[in-house]
Scaffold this motif. Structure first.
Motif, PDB file in Angstrom:
ATOM      1  N   LEU A 120     -15.278   2.058  -2.768  1.00 49.43           N
ATOM      2  CA  LEU A 120     -15.309   3.483  -3.091  1.00 49.43           C
ATOM      3  C   LEU A 120     -16.747   3.869  -3.360  1.00 49.43           C
ATOM      4  O   LEU A 120     -17.352   3.409  -4.316  1.00 49.43           O
ATOM      5  N   GLY A 121     -17.308   4.666  -2.454  1.00 52.15           N
ATOM      6  CA  GLY A 121     -18.711   5.047  -2.588  1.00 52.15           C
ATOM      7  C   GLY A 121     -19.640   3.849  -2.528  1.00 52.15           C
ATOM      8  O   GLY A 121     -20.679   3.835  -3.191  1.00 52.15           O
ATOM      9  N   GLY A 122     -19.272   2.843  -1.745  1.00 51.64           N
ATOM     10  CA  GLY A 122     -20.111   1.654  -1.582  1.00 51.64           C
ATOM     11  C   GLY A 122     -19.869   0.564  -2.606  1.00 51.64           C
ATOM     12  O   GLY A 122     -20.400  -0.535  -2.471  1.00 51.64           O
ATOM     13  N   LYS A 123     -19.042   0.824  -3.626  1.00 55.37           N
ATOM     14  CA  LYS A 123     -18.792  -0.158  -4.678  1.00 55.37           C
ATOM     15  C   LYS A 123     -17.425  -0.803  -4.477  1.00 55.37           C
ATOM     16  O   LYS A 123     -16.431  -0.110  -4.231  1.00 55.37           O
ATOM     17  N   PRO A 124     -17.343  -2.132  -4.571  1.00 55.42           N
ATOM     18  CA  PRO A 124     -16.058  -2.817  -4.386  1.00 55.42           C
ATOM     19  C   PRO A 124     -15.017  -2.316  -5.376  1.00 55.42           C
ATOM     20  O   PRO A 124     -15.287  -2.183  -6.567  1.00 55.42           O
ATOM     21  N   LEU A 125     -13.817  -2.051  -4.885  1.00 52.37           N
ATOM     22  CA  LEU A 125     -12.745  -1.544  -5.725  1.00 52.37           C
ATOM     23  C   LEU A 125     -11.529  -2.459  -5.716  1.00 52.37           C
ATOM     24  O   LEU A 125     -10.969  -2.765  -6.758  1.00 52.37           O
ATOM     25  N   ALA A 126     -11.084  -2.872  -4.536  1.00 53.38           N
ATOM     26  CA  ALA A 126      -9.860  -3.674  -4.454  1.00 53.38           C
ATOM     27  C   ALA A 126      -9.897  -4.545  -3.212  1.00 53.38           C
ATOM     28  O   ALA A 126     -10.561  -4.221  -2.225  1.00 53.38           O
ATOM     29  N   ILE A 127      -9.179  -5.649  -3.276  1.00 55.54           N
ATOM     30  CA  ILE A 127      -8.965  -6.517  -2.126  1.00 55.54           C
ATOM     31  C   ILE A 127      -7.464  -6.699  -1.968  1.00 55.54           C
ATOM     32  O   ILE A 127      -6.771  -7.045  -2.921  1.00 55.54           O
ATOM     33  N   THR A 128      -6.964  -6.435  -0.776  1.00 50.86           N
ATOM     34  CA  THR A 128      -5.547  -6.598  -0.516  1.00 50.86           C
ATOM     35  C   THR A 128      -5.335  -7.458   0.717  1.00 50.86           C
ATOM     36  O   THR A 128      -6.155  -7.451   1.640  1.00 50.86           O
ATOM     37  N   MET A 129      -4.274  -8.227   0.724  1.00 54.93           N
ATOM     38  CA  MET A 129      -3.872  -8.966   1.912  1.00 54.93           C
ATOM     39  C   MET A 129      -2.928  -8.060   2.690  1.00 54.93           C
ATOM     40  O   MET A 129      -1.918  -7.601   2.168  1.00 54.93           O
ATOM     41  N   ARG A 130      -3.295  -7.787   3.951  1.00 51.98           N
ATOM     42  CA  ARG A 130      -2.521  -6.815   4.708  1.00 51.98           C
ATOM     43  C   ARG A 130      -2.421  -7.224   6.174  1.00 51.98           C
ATOM     44  O   ARG A 130      -3.106  -8.122   6.647  1.00 51.98           O
ATOM     45  N   THR A 131      -1.549  -6.551   6.901  1.00 56.49           N
ATOM     46  CA  THR A 131      -1.482  -6.658   8.346  1.00 56.49           C
ATOM     47  C   THR A 131      -2.482  -5.660   8.928  1.00 56.49           C
ATOM     48  O   THR A 131      -2.402  -4.464   8.617  1.00 56.49           O
ATOM     49  N   PRO A 132      -3.454  -6.106   9.727  1.00 47.74           N
ATOM     50  CA  PRO A 132      -4.433  -5.171  10.283  1.00 47.74           C
ATOM     51  C   PRO A 132      -3.766  -4.027  11.041  1.00 47.74           C
ATOM     52  O   PRO A 132      -2.739  -4.205  11.699  1.00 47.74           O
ATOM     53  N   GLY A 133      -4.381  -2.857  10.926  1.00 44.90           N
ATOM     54  CA  GLY A 133      -3.841  -1.656  11.552  1.00 44.90           C
ATOM     55  C   GLY A 133      -3.626  -0.578  10.519  1.00 44.90           C
ATOM     56  O   GLY A 133      -3.186  -0.866   9.400  1.00 44.90           O
ATOM     57  N   ASP A 134      -3.940   0.663  10.852  1.00 44.44           N
ATOM     58  CA  ASP A 134      -3.830   1.784   9.909  1.00 44.44           C
ATOM     59  C   ASP A 134      -4.625   1.508   8.637  1.00 44.44           C
ATOM     60  O   ASP A 134      -4.207   1.884   7.529  1.00 44.44           O
ATOM     61  N   ASP A 135      -5.770   0.843   8.792  1.00 38.06           N
ATOM     62  CA  ASP A 135      -6.555   0.447   7.618  1.00 38.06           C
ATOM     63  C   ASP A 135      -7.065   1.639   6.822  1.00 38.06           C
ATOM     64  O   ASP A 135      -7.095   1.605   5.582  1.00 38.06           O
ATOM     65  N   PHE A 136      -7.493   2.687   7.517  1.00 41.93           N
ATOM     66  CA  PHE A 136      -7.996   3.866   6.805  1.00 41.93           C
ATOM     67  C   PHE A 136      -6.867   4.534   6.017  1.00 41.93           C
ATOM     68  O   PHE A 136      -7.046   4.965   4.875  1.00 41.93           O
ATOM     69  N   ALA A 137      -5.687   4.613   6.639  1.00 40.28           N
ATOM     70  CA  ALA A 137      -4.539   5.190   5.937  1.00 40.28           C
ATOM     71  C   ALA A 137      -4.167   4.336   4.740  1.00 40.28           C
ATOM     72  O   ALA A 137      -3.809   4.864   3.678  1.00 40.28           O
ATOM     73  N   LEU A 138      -4.253   3.021   4.890  1.00 36.59           N
ATOM     74  CA  LEU A 138      -3.954   2.114   3.780  1.00 36.59           C
ATOM     75  C   LEU A 138      -4.893   2.374   2.608  1.00 36.59           C
ATOM     76  O   LEU A 138      -4.456   2.479   1.448  1.00 36.59           O
ATOM     77  N   ALA A 139      -6.184   2.498   2.900  1.00 35.57           N
ATOM     78  CA  ALA A 139      -7.166   2.737   1.838  1.00 35.57           C
ATOM     79  C   ALA A 139      -6.923   4.077   1.166  1.00 35.57           C
ATOM     80  O   ALA A 139      -6.956   4.189  -0.072  1.00 35.57           O
ATOM     81  N   VAL A 140      -6.644   5.101   1.950  1.00 34.38           N
ATOM     82  CA  VAL A 140      -6.416   6.435   1.399  1.00 34.38           C
ATOM     83  C   VAL A 140      -5.137   6.456   0.569  1.00 34.38           C
ATOM     84  O   VAL A 140      -5.092   7.020  -0.532  1.00 34.38           O
ATOM     85  N   GLY A 141      -4.077   5.838   1.081  1.00 33.97           N
ATOM     86  CA  GLY A 141      -2.826   5.799   0.340  1.00 33.97           C
ATOM     87  C   GLY A 141      -2.959   5.062  -0.971  1.00 33.97           C
ATOM     88  O   GLY A 141      -2.374   5.457  -1.989  1.00 33.97           O
ATOM     89  N   PHE A 142      -3.741   3.986  -0.975  1.00 33.32           N
ATOM     90  CA  PHE A 142      -4.004   3.262  -2.211  1.00 33.32           C
ATOM     91  C   PHE A 142      -4.689   4.171  -3.229  1.00 33.32           C
ATOM     92  O   PHE A 142      -4.338   4.178  -4.415  1.00 33.32           O
ATOM     93  N   LEU A 143      -5.639   4.968  -2.773  1.00 33.36           N
ATOM     94  CA  LEU A 143      -6.353   5.864  -3.682  1.00 33.36           C
ATOM     95  C   LEU A 143      -5.468   7.017  -4.173  1.00 33.36           C
ATOM     96  O   LEU A 143      -5.668   7.522  -5.276  1.00 33.36           O
ATOM     97  N   VAL A 144      -4.485   7.425  -3.366  1.00 33.35           N
ATOM     98  CA  VAL A 144      -3.514   8.407  -3.842  1.00 33.35           C
ATOM     99  C   VAL A 144      -2.701   7.813  -4.985  1.00 33.35           C
ATOM    100  O   VAL A 144      -2.501   8.441  -6.034  1.00 33.35           O
ATOM    101  N   SER A 145      -2.241   6.568  -4.803  1.00 32.73           N
ATOM    102  CA  SER A 145      -1.410   5.948  -5.833  1.00 32.73           C
ATOM    103  C   SER A 145      -2.179   5.689  -7.116  1.00 32.73           C
ATOM    104  O   SER A 145      -1.591   5.589  -8.194  1.00 32.73           O
ATOM    105  N   GLU A 146      -3.500   5.607  -7.028  1.00 34.71           N
ATOM    106  CA  GLU A 146      -4.329   5.390  -8.215  1.00 34.71           C
ATOM    107  C   GLU A 146      -4.846   6.691  -8.813  1.00 34.71           C
ATOM    108  O   GLU A 146      -5.638   6.680  -9.750  1.00 34.71           O
ATOM    109  N   GLY A 147      -4.428   7.840  -8.258  1.00 33.55           N
ATOM    110  CA  GLY A 147      -4.821   9.122  -8.820  1.00 33.55           C
ATOM    111  C   GLY A 147      -6.219   9.568  -8.459  1.00 33.55           C
ATOM    112  O   GLY A 147      -6.745  10.508  -9.057  1.00 33.55           O
ATOM    113  N   VAL A 148      -6.827   8.917  -7.471  1.00 34.33           N
ATOM    114  CA  VAL A 148      -8.195   9.275  -7.073  1.00 34.33           C
ATOM    115  C   VAL A 148      -8.190  10.436  -6.082  1.00 34.33           C
ATOM    116  O   VAL A 148      -9.020  11.342  -6.171  1.00 34.33           O
TER     117      VAL A 148
END
Length: 285
Positions: A35-63
């Motif tokens: 987030l803004g160049g600073k490490p925030l989270a590491i997740t084990m995932r299936t590659p694909g829709d990576d940008f949506a995954l990151a955005v959805g994670f930030l929605v769930s965290e209230g960002v």
């Protein structure tokens, strides 16, 4: 970019007969969210829709709550893999000007596995205080859904799980209308990742809050999934398996309709029964 599936040689034993054959496996790779160049989270995932995954994670965290709050998302060019190639496993999210950047640690360890996601007291406190769209049961157009419509969702979900059919190793999350129309489906080795991908795509398309939708998941209903539904404004969460006690507590507290063990015409309603069009009053043994 990483593939969704990979091929591996296996030894197959059937009724005592031994043979070798290729098998299709679901891919699993780590992805770091910055987030803004600073490490925030590491997740084990299936590659694909990576940008949506990151955005959805930030929605769930209230960002994040809208596409206007998002400046851009990029793969980090310096995150190179074998042979100096980009691994496509590090994503950097930049917020729009004026959007506050939260405590980068989110008050807890932000390593998440493909099985359980993020959890803990800090997460529970966050969903209590930062949900942008309270699930108001007194809304002018309250969500109502027929039990028969819910009963049809697992089969409709399974019918469109294309990668699961080849691998048998993926979870799925899907958004439906209250009439049972499929809006979107994503698959991932992690159930929480699949939900993040669905929610992230909705934010990118300007569709949050998802206040007239049902979220259907292929596994159990954990606390994390209830949290993600609430943060996206989703009023109904249905799962084919059981919820946890903390998931039920959070659903009751936030007004979410939580349905578990949704199999055929049977289901258990753990919270929010006011949204189900029930023909008769429930009885208590």
């Amino acid at each position: 970019m990483g593939r969704v599936t990979e091929r591996r040689r296996v030894i197959r034993i059937r009724d005592g007969a031994v043979s070798t054959r290729p098998d299709t496996l679901v891919a699993e790779e780590p992805m770091e969210i910055r987030l803004g160049g600073k490490p925030l989270a590491i997740t084990m995932r299936t590659p694909g829709d990576d940008f949506a995954l990151a955005v959805g994670f930030l929605v769930s965290e209230g960002v994040l709550a809208s596409a206007a709050e998002l400046a851009n998302i990029v793969y980090c060019a310096g995150a190179t893999g074998e042979g100096g190639r980009n691994s496509y496993n590090v994503v950097d999210v930049r917020l729009a000007d004026g959007v506050p950047v939260p405590d980068i640690t989110l008050e807890r360890n932000v390593y998440t596995t493909s099985s359980c996601g993020l959890c803990g007291k800090a997460s529970l406190d966050a969903v209590r205080t930062t949900a942008r769209w309270p699930l108001d049961i007194s809304a002018d157009t309250p969500v109502r859904i027929e039990p028969a419509t819910l009963s049809a969702l697992p089969d409709r979900l399974r019918a469109v799980q294309r990668v699961f059919e080849r691998t048998g190793g993926l979870h799925a999350a899907a958004l439906f209308t209250t009439d049972g129309e499929l809006l979107d489906i994503r698959e991932d080795v992690g159930r929480h990742n699949a939900v993040d991908k669905v929610v992230g795509r909705a934010l990118q398309q300007g569709r949050l809050p998802l206040s007239s939708c049902v979220l259907m998941v292929s596994g159990r209903a954990s606390f994390e999934l209830v949290q993600k539904a609430v943060m996206a404004g989703i009023p109904v969460l249905a799962a084919v398996s059981a919820p946890s006690s903390l998931a039920v507590d959070l659903a009751v507290e936030t007004g979410l309709t939580l349905v578990g063990f949704l199999r055929g015409t049977s289901m258990n309603v753990y919270a929010g029964e006011h949204r189900l069009a029930l023909s008769a009053a429930a009885s208590t043994d």
